[in-house]
Enzyme design. Sequence first.
Site, mmCIF file in Angstrom:
data_model
loop_
_atom_site.group_PDB
_atom_site.id
_atom_site.type_symbol
_atom_site.label_atom_id
_atom_site.label_comp_id
_atom_site.label_asym_id
_atom_site.label_seq_id
_atom_site.Cartn_x
_atom_site.Cartn_y
_atom_site.Cartn_z
ATOM 1 N N HIS A 70 -2.163 53.886 31.487
ATOM 2 C CA HIS A 70 -2.194 54.903 30.286
ATOM 3 C C HIS A 70 -3.707 55.165 30.144
ATOM 4 C CE1 HIS A 70 -4.676 51.932 27.759
ATOM 5 N NE2 HIS A 70 -3.728 51.001 28.164
ATOM 6 N N ASP A 187 -10.321 50.193 30.265
ATOM 7 C CA ASP A 187 -8.715 49.825 29.635
ATOM 8 C C ASP A 187 -8.307 51.365 29.145
ATOM 9 O OD1 ASP A 187 -6.491 49.092 28.406
ATOM 10 O OD2 ASP A 187 -7.291 48.003 26.700
ATOM 11 N N GLU A 221 -0.125 54.227 24.640
ATOM 12 C CA GLU A 221 0.004 52.835 25.053
ATOM 13 C C GLU A 221 -0.808 51.891 23.811
ATOM 14 O OE1 GLU A 221 -0.850 48.864 26.370
ATOM 15 O OE2 GLU A 221 -2.135 50.098 25.852
ATOM 16 N N GLU A 222 -1.867 52.423 23.314
ATOM 17 C CA GLU A 222 -2.699 51.460 22.659
ATOM 18 C C GLU A 222 -2.181 51.358 20.987
ATOM 19 O OE1 GLU A 222 -5.357 49.934 23.407
ATOM 20 O OE2 GLU A 222 -6.232 50.764 24.954
ATOM 21 N N ASP A 242 -2.462 47.639 34.180
ATOM 22 C CA ASP A 242 -3.037 47.508 32.798
ATOM 23 C C ASP A 242 -4.159 46.472 33.278
ATOM 24 O OD1 ASP A 242 -4.217 48.120 30.400
ATOM 25 O OD2 ASP A 242 -2.148 48.340 29.563
ATOM 26 N N HIS A 322 -11.923 45.903 25.173
ATOM 27 C CA HIS A 322 -11.933 46.505 23.668
ATOM 28 C C HIS A 322 -13.165 46.510 23.186
ATOM 29 C CE1 HIS A 322 -7.193 46.969 22.816
ATOM 30 N NE2 HIS A 322 -7.533 47.308 23.833
#
Length: 348
Positions: A70, A187, A221-222, A242, A322
């Site tokens: 993603h 990510d 995706e998030e 991922d 993150h």
Amino acid sequence: MNYPDTEQTMKLVANLVSIPSPTGNTYEVITFVEKFLNELQIKTMRNHKGGLIATIEGNDSSKHRMLTAHVDTLGAMVKEVKASGRLKIDLIGGFKFNSIEGEYCQIETNSGKKYTGTILMHQTSVHVYKDADKIERNQENIEVRIDEKVHNAEDVKALGIEVGDFISFDPRVQVTSSGFIKCRHLDDKASVAILMQLIKQIKTENISLPYTTHFLISNNEEIGYGGNSNIPEETVEYLAVDMGAIGDGQSTDEYTVSICAKDASGPYHYELRKKLVQLAEENHIPYKLDLYPFYGSDASAAIRSGHDIVHGLIGPGIDSSHAFERTHQSSIENTAKLLYHYVQSNLI
């Protein structure tokens, strides 16, 4: 063995993370990937959600594979234009306010105009607020200081900034001489770059794939539903690429490819997991098996949406997910190697 060029992949990662793409505002980065693939004369299409699907025909078109990564990232939206001329924000994706405190950012208006700013605590100055270190980092206290002469909400609105405008975070990308890449949004743009380089190698070296293979570059995706649609009926195996999460109690590191056995959605397909391990061992690819307790992927979203598929998850190990993320080129390289062998292997 002629694997994808890791140096070129690292450059591609740096390019991707530098394109703002918070979930919901991914047109520019999808266009970047689309142009890359179209120059290779790869067949692509966009789904209605704005994601990109590339397809390479295989020797067997009755059974298909799908791989996904993603391009959407964490970000924010303007929640309120405050009377002070600063902005209250609402988060996009699963992260905490403390992880963006002090970060430079960009606000994009509805008309496409862009302004810079800094994300700060309202009570930042220790010369004014004696308890600045103790005050909770939350929506009430975190705000954006805009780099324009604004004194009130009317000044801000005169710039064209309104509620709902997207806010992206400065990636601050650096590639070190020791082989690390550190920035926001590894990510999952590290994995997107890996897939792009894999597709390029398949095309330029005319590698024959055993099955028709789709590559979904997803863009939601998030927020949980990036890879849950546009899965052809012929699809048997679905592999999400991922990040692997690093921390206490985890086996994932920044140097190997991570193979996920289970995340918050439950176990991944056991036979596919064993096959991935076998491919890694047969080809001397360093790997780590791991479980991610607070994690979901495009593959788990596809399973939840009712698709009858075999699902798996692998990826490079990413430290400080993150937040201020980092990985090493060897983890990117080992992920690419495993994918190279996987797309040329037989179905389980």
